[in-house]
Write a protein that holds these residues in place. Sequence first.
Motif, PDB file in Angstrom:
ATOM      1  N   LYS A 241      33.992  39.462  58.936  1.00  0.00           N
ATOM      2  CA  LYS A 241      33.235  38.380  58.276  1.00  0.00           C
ATOM      3  C   LYS A 241      32.474  38.964  57.091  1.00  0.00           C
ATOM      4  N   GLY A 242      32.607  38.349  55.946  1.00  0.00           N
ATOM      5  CA  GLY A 242      31.901  38.818  54.750  1.00  0.00           C
ATOM      6  C   GLY A 242      32.478  40.104  54.173  1.00  0.00           C
ATOM      7  N   GLY A 243      33.560  40.615  54.770  1.00  0.00           N
ATOM      8  CA  GLY A 243      34.137  41.882  54.281  1.00  0.00           C
ATOM      9  C   GLY A 243      35.466  41.663  53.567  1.00  0.00           C
ATOM     10  N   LYS A 244      36.180  42.765  53.383  1.00  0.00           N
ATOM     11  CA  LYS A 244      37.422  42.714  52.596  1.00  0.00           C
ATOM     12  C   LYS A 244      38.599  43.250  53.401  1.00  0.00           C
ATOM     13  N   GLN A 245      39.797  42.922  52.934  1.00  0.00           N
ATOM     14  CA  GLN A 245      41.006  43.481  53.530  1.00  0.00           C
ATOM     15  C   GLN A 245      41.105  44.965  53.165  1.00  0.00           C
ATOM     16  N   VAL A 246      41.813  45.725  54.001  1.00  0.00           N
ATOM     17  CA  VAL A 246      42.012  47.143  53.695  1.00  0.00           C
ATOM     18  C   VAL A 246      43.334  47.288  52.937  1.00  0.00           C
ATOM     19  N   VAL A 247      43.245  47.880  51.746  1.00  0.00           N
ATOM     20  CA  VAL A 247      44.439  48.049  50.911  1.00  0.00           C
ATOM     21  C   VAL A 247      44.965  49.468  51.096  1.00  0.00           C
ATOM     22  N   ASP A 248      46.252  49.566  51.407  1.00  0.00           N
ATOM     23  CA  ASP A 248      46.867  50.879  51.601  1.00  0.00           C
ATOM     24  C   ASP A 248      47.286  51.470  50.256  1.00  0.00           C
ATOM     25  N   ARG A 249      47.904  50.626  49.408  1.00  0.00           N
ATOM     26  CA  ARG A 249      48.344  51.101  48.094  1.00  0.00           C
ATOM     27  C   ARG A 249      48.552  49.927  47.155  1.00  0.00           C
ATOM     28  N   VAL A 250      48.591  50.256  45.858  1.00  0.00           N
ATOM     29  CA  VAL A 250      48.882  49.226  44.858  1.00  0.00           C
ATOM     30  C   VAL A 250      50.190  49.621  44.182  1.00  0.00           C
ATOM     31  N   VAL A 251      51.189  48.748  44.317  1.00  0.00           N
ATOM     32  CA  VAL A 251      52.504  49.016  43.696  1.00  0.00           C
ATOM     33  C   VAL A 251      52.533  48.212  42.387  1.00  0.00           C
ATOM     34  N   HIS A 252      52.130  48.866  41.291  1.00  0.00           N
ATOM     35  CA  HIS A 252      51.931  48.144  40.026  1.00  0.00           C
ATOM     36  C   HIS A 252      53.187  47.425  39.559  1.00  0.00           C
ATOM     37  N   GLU A 253      54.361  47.989  39.853  1.00  0.00           N
ATOM     38  CA  GLU A 253      55.613  47.401  39.365  1.00  0.00           C
ATOM     39  C   GLU A 253      55.963  46.110  40.109  1.00  0.00           C
ATOM     40  N   SER A 254      55.341  45.901  41.274  1.00  0.00           N
ATOM     41  CA  SER A 254      55.728  44.766  42.111  1.00  0.00           C
ATOM     42  C   SER A 254      55.035  43.486  41.658  1.00  0.00           C
ATOM     43  N   PRO A 255      55.736  42.327  41.753  1.00  0.00           N
ATOM     44  CA  PRO A 255      55.095  41.059  41.398  1.00  0.00           C
ATOM     45  C   PRO A 255      53.896  40.770  42.313  1.00  0.00           C
ATOM     46  N   ASP A 256      53.927  41.325  43.526  1.00  0.00           N
ATOM     47  CA  ASP A 256      52.808  41.164  44.465  1.00  0.00           C
ATOM     48  C   ASP A 256      52.331  42.590  44.794  1.00  0.00           C
ATOM     49  N   PRO A 257      51.489  43.171  43.918  1.00  0.00           N
ATOM     50  CA  PRO A 257      51.262  44.627  43.959  1.00  0.00           C
ATOM     51  C   PRO A 257      50.489  45.183  45.157  1.00  0.00           C
ATOM     52  N   ILE A 258      49.718  44.343  45.837  1.00  0.00           N
ATOM     53  CA  ILE A 258      48.861  44.857  46.914  1.00  0.00           C
ATOM     54  C   ILE A 258      49.664  45.091  48.194  1.00  0.00           C
TER      55      ILE A 258
END
Length: 369
Positions: free
Chosen positions: A248-265
């Motif tokens: 609650k009030g927090g954020k999802q944990v992101v493993d990596r950002v794939v910049h080339e991907s249309p959905d990078p997260i």
Amino acid sequence: MSVKRKQIRKIGILTGGGDCPGLNAVIRVVTKAAITQLGLEVIGIEDGFLGLIRNRMHPLGLDDVSNILTVGGTILGTSNDADPIRFAVGRDEHGKPLFENVTDRVVEHVADRGLDAIVAVGGDGTMTGAANLIERGIAVVGVPKTIDNDLMHTDITFGFSTAVQTAVECLDRIHTTASSHHRVMIVELMGRNAGWLTLHAGLAAGADVVLIPEIPYDVDVVCEKCLERSKRGKRFTLIAVSEGAMPKGGKQVVDRVVHESPDPIRLGGISAVLSREIAQKTHLETRATILGHVQRGGAPVATDRVLAMRFGHKAIQLVAMHEWNNIVVMQGGETTFVPITSVAGQQRLVPIDDPLIAMARSVETCMGD
Ligand code: F6P
């Protein structure tokens, strides 16, 4: 002549985005029915939109699709970082990707190969790409796939049931070791921003706690559940958590950002965060397991094979009717179709009043809230 009326001789088929069990079942039925029932030529486009961009395609005959029904993955290959309108063509001096719109190249390759229409099998990202091709006058029929089950306007996508089954088998195994060692075991499942996979697998495995992105959790509620079970003499707790779950009030944990991907997260890692917090707050022993891509692999279960075949068969019917730019969907047990533009770039999340959530609560499953 309008695409609606022109004679169709040759179709292409591609599989785009993350793979899932059942893709080969679609390729098989589309190819067989196109050849034997409509007298069409079929061209397999390699690696999703990448094949259209790089002009990598090959003819598909009946022999090519023989013996693939039960095989996981896709014989055509796939990619989830090849969006023609934002295609990575290299990197700048700081290592950042440089993008170009290569849709003209795609249109040229489609014309060169004489493709009258394309059957695009994919999720919301692939349908966004397909919608862009439609704008350039290419006739497309969409077929939905994803283990996340998060495509709009369809009650189910193939790949989902197999992923649920695989996840349940893993949860069952973790259940027994949790019990032997009296531990809190946290198992992280895929699904992006949708909790369908975790909800279904968690329920089927009898998880004590099920955490999905649609219901932000309170870690103290989760700890309370673990302690209460411990006091009751149940000396272990099984927690199924979606990769997209958040406090609650927090954020999802992101493993990596794939910049080339249309959905990078790319999400991932919430189980380790929870494991540390629960151990700290309860002094119970905890372990985290990320199921990862095991959920996307392997042979499709029987229901996914049949569902994939139903979708593929409907897609060929749409080709025969020249019903372009629609995606096949399942609504109320019937295959039908909706415009591709109505599903592109959208996600179908678990409604918080979904009956499965009420049912979970009725068997004392903690939803973290
Ligand atoms: O959409 C399918 C999916 O498996 C998601 O559940 C997951 O978040 C993502 O793809 C992982 O993507 P990748 O294969 O790029 O790691």
